[in-house]
Design an enzyme around this catalytic site. Structure first.
Site, PDB file in Angstrom:
ATOM      1  N   ASP A  30     -11.265  -3.081   7.706  1.00 25.19           N
ATOM      2  CA  ASP A  30      -9.902  -2.915   8.502  1.00 25.19           C
ATOM      3  C   ASP A  30      -8.733  -2.026   7.530  1.00 25.19           C
ATOM      4  OD1 ASP A  30      -7.683  -2.763  10.383  1.00 25.19           O
ATOM      5  OD2 ASP A  30      -7.298  -4.954  10.342  1.00 25.19           O
TER       6      ASP A  30
ATOM      7  N   LYS B 299     -16.476  -9.170  -2.681  1.00 23.19           N
ATOM      8  CA  LYS B 299     -15.296  -9.543  -3.648  1.00 23.19           C
ATOM      9  C   LYS B 299     -15.909 -10.923  -3.994  1.00 23.19           C
ATOM     10  CE  LYS B 299     -11.470  -9.440  -5.608  1.00 23.19           C
ATOM     11  NZ  LYS B 299     -10.863  -8.574  -6.675  1.00 23.19           N
TER      12      LYS B 299
ATOM     13  N   ASP C 117      -8.044   2.256   7.212  1.00 19.09           N
ATOM     14  CA  ASP C 117      -6.712   2.942   7.159  1.00 19.09           C
ATOM     15  C   ASP C 117      -6.491   3.741   5.992  1.00 19.09           C
ATOM     16  OD1 ASP C 117      -5.911   1.686   9.556  1.00 19.09           O
ATOM     17  OD2 ASP C 117      -4.002   1.301   8.844  1.00 19.09           O
TER      18      ASP C 117
ATOM     19  N   TYR D 115     -11.418 -12.284  10.689  1.00 17.35           N
ATOM     20  CA  TYR D 115     -10.622 -12.425  11.931  1.00 17.35           C
ATOM     21  C   TYR D 115     -11.271 -13.149  12.735  1.00 17.35           C
ATOM     22  CZ  TYR D 115      -8.141  -8.376  10.050  1.00 17.35           C
ATOM     23  OH  TYR D 115      -7.521  -7.306   9.317  1.00 17.35           O
TER      24      TYR D 115
ATOM     25  N   ASP E 255     -11.455  -3.884  -4.141  1.00 16.11           N
ATOM     26  CA  ASP E 255     -10.387  -3.221  -4.906  1.00 16.11           C
ATOM     27  C   ASP E 255     -10.900  -1.922  -5.502  1.00 16.11           C
ATOM     28  OD1 ASP E 255     -11.723  -4.922  -6.091  1.00 16.11           O
ATOM     29  OD2 ASP E 255      -9.982  -5.860  -7.468  1.00 16.11           O
TER      30      ASP E 255
END
Ligand SMILES: NC(=O)c1ccc[n+]([C@@H]2O[C@H](COP(=O)([O-])OP(=O)(O)OC[C@H]3O[C@@H](n4cnc5c(N)ncnc54)[C@H](O)[C@@H]3O)[C@@H](O)[C@H]2O)c1
Length: 347
Positions: free
Chosen positions: A242, A185, A246, A135, A218
């Site tokens: 982020d 990742k 959630d 970001y 993942d």
């Protein structure tokens, strides 16, 4: 008597209701704890933008710098002001200017709250990098609107930025159950995430008492659903954090319970405490926003200020409230009813 100067930014929609609720609880906890919270409210919001053309005044950051902490509700009113304007005009500048590089979010089920999972006994602290990574805002678009249009968005991972957030993760794990999950990742992202893994490994040598495991994002998302009780502290980049937080909010029963803190760990500037949820325009006229996420964020503020006993008193009052079945089902209890129950539980 110790006095803390708190900047209150209620913002838009339900942000106003939940900040008022949190403030009532926090000031009561302060009274009982023998210290004082001196609040000053700032009307910075989308309404302020419509009146003045800016989300906050030009000297807004300098004004806030003099406070011990910032308590924020929620900012955004998409029907009138684009989210890109409200977010980039207030929240992001504060996080960046005050180097609030650690965004921390606790995920656990409060007593009486039904989550969507079979598992109940989980207690996760998710730490999201808050100032760089995916970001960073570096990129651009060429040939806009044409067939050959190209958009480029570059993630920026600095050694300094990665090292400080992972170190913060190790410190938090050391203070809790001694387990750190580092989110990567690096099988697919062979530059940024390989750097992330290398730094995780190097820091592990300094924290032999912390058991660190690297998980692909993942796989970690699946673990949060299948075996959340196996996790303690999670440290992740801006985008991964982020998304995972959630998911964390979902497994703890929803946004009404999801608290967060934007921390400046070296305390060179104020930290900011806010519920994860937004201004909820769909319910903002109904008086049914759950204030628990905001009150919990306020407890995190007390903890950060060094008032651990008062923070525990607030968390105990929240737990008593939900254990009595108040505020546990979205939309069932009014904001006022839940707030009064927490206030009574503090007494
Ligand atoms: N940190 C922030 O200030 C922040 C965070 C997220 C969204 N926003 C902004 O808020 C606005 C609305 O965004 P959105 O609708 O995508 O997300 P939202 O979090 O406002 O709402 C999502 C859903 O959750 C419900 N909800 C949210 N908070 C609740 C609460 N305390 N109690 C009960 N239900 C609650 C809402 O009614 C809605 O159905 C946008 O302008 C967005 O940019 C701001």
């Amino acid at each position: 008597m110790k006095v803390y100067k708190i900047a209150q930014i209620p913002g838009d929609g339900v942000g106003r209701d939940v900040t008022a609720a949190a403030w009532a609880v926090l000031t009561k906890a302060a009274e009982a704890g023998g210290f004082r919270l001196e609040g000053r409210e700032f009307p910075w919001s989308c309404k302020f933008y419509k009146e003045t053309g800016a989300m906050m005044p030009a000297d807004g950051i300098e004004t806030l710098r003099g406070f011990d902490a910032i308590l924020l509700g929620a900012v955004g009113w998409p029907a009138e002001v684009p989210d890109s304007v409200s977010l980039h005009g207030l929240l992001l500048p504060i996080r960046k200017a005050f180097v609030q590089y650690a965004n921390i979010r606790p995920h656990r089920l409060l007593p009486g709250v039904q989550g969507p999972l079979k598992a109940e006994g989980f207690d996760i602290l998710c730490i999201r990098e808050n100032t760089e990574g995916e970001y960073s805002g570096a990129g651009g678009r060429v040939h806009q609107g044409m067939d050959n249009e190209v958009a480029v968005e570059t993630s920026i991972f600095t050694r300094k930025g990665v090292e400080r957030i992972i170190r913060f993760g190790f410190e938090q794990a050391r203070a809790r159950r001694g387990k750190l999950a580092s989110v990567t990742k690096s099988n697919a992202q062979k530059y940024s995430m390989v750097l992330w893994d290398e730094i995780t490994k190097a820091l592990a040598a300094e924290y032999p008492d912390v058991e660190v495991t690297s998980y692909h994002v993942d796989a970690l998302a699946a673990r949060m659903v299948m075996a959340p009780e196996s996790l303690d502290v999670i440290v992740a980049s801006n985008l991964f954090g982020d998304i995972l937080t959630d998911l964390g909010a979902a497994i703890q029963g929803g946004l009404g319970f999801a608290a967060s803190a934007n921390i400046n760990p070296d305390r060179s500037a104020p930290s900011m405490f806010e519920p994860v949820h937004g201004s909820a325009p769909d319910i903002s006229h109904l008086g049914i926003a759950n204030p628990i996420a905001a009150i919990w964020s306020g407890a995190m503020m007390l903890e950060h200020l060094g008032e651990a006993e008062a923070a525990t008193a607030v968390m105990t009052a929240i737990a008593r409230t939900t254990a009595a079945g108040i505020g546990t089902v979205p939309g069932e209890d009014k904001t006022d009813t839940i707030t009064k129950a927490v206030l009574a539980a503090i007494a």
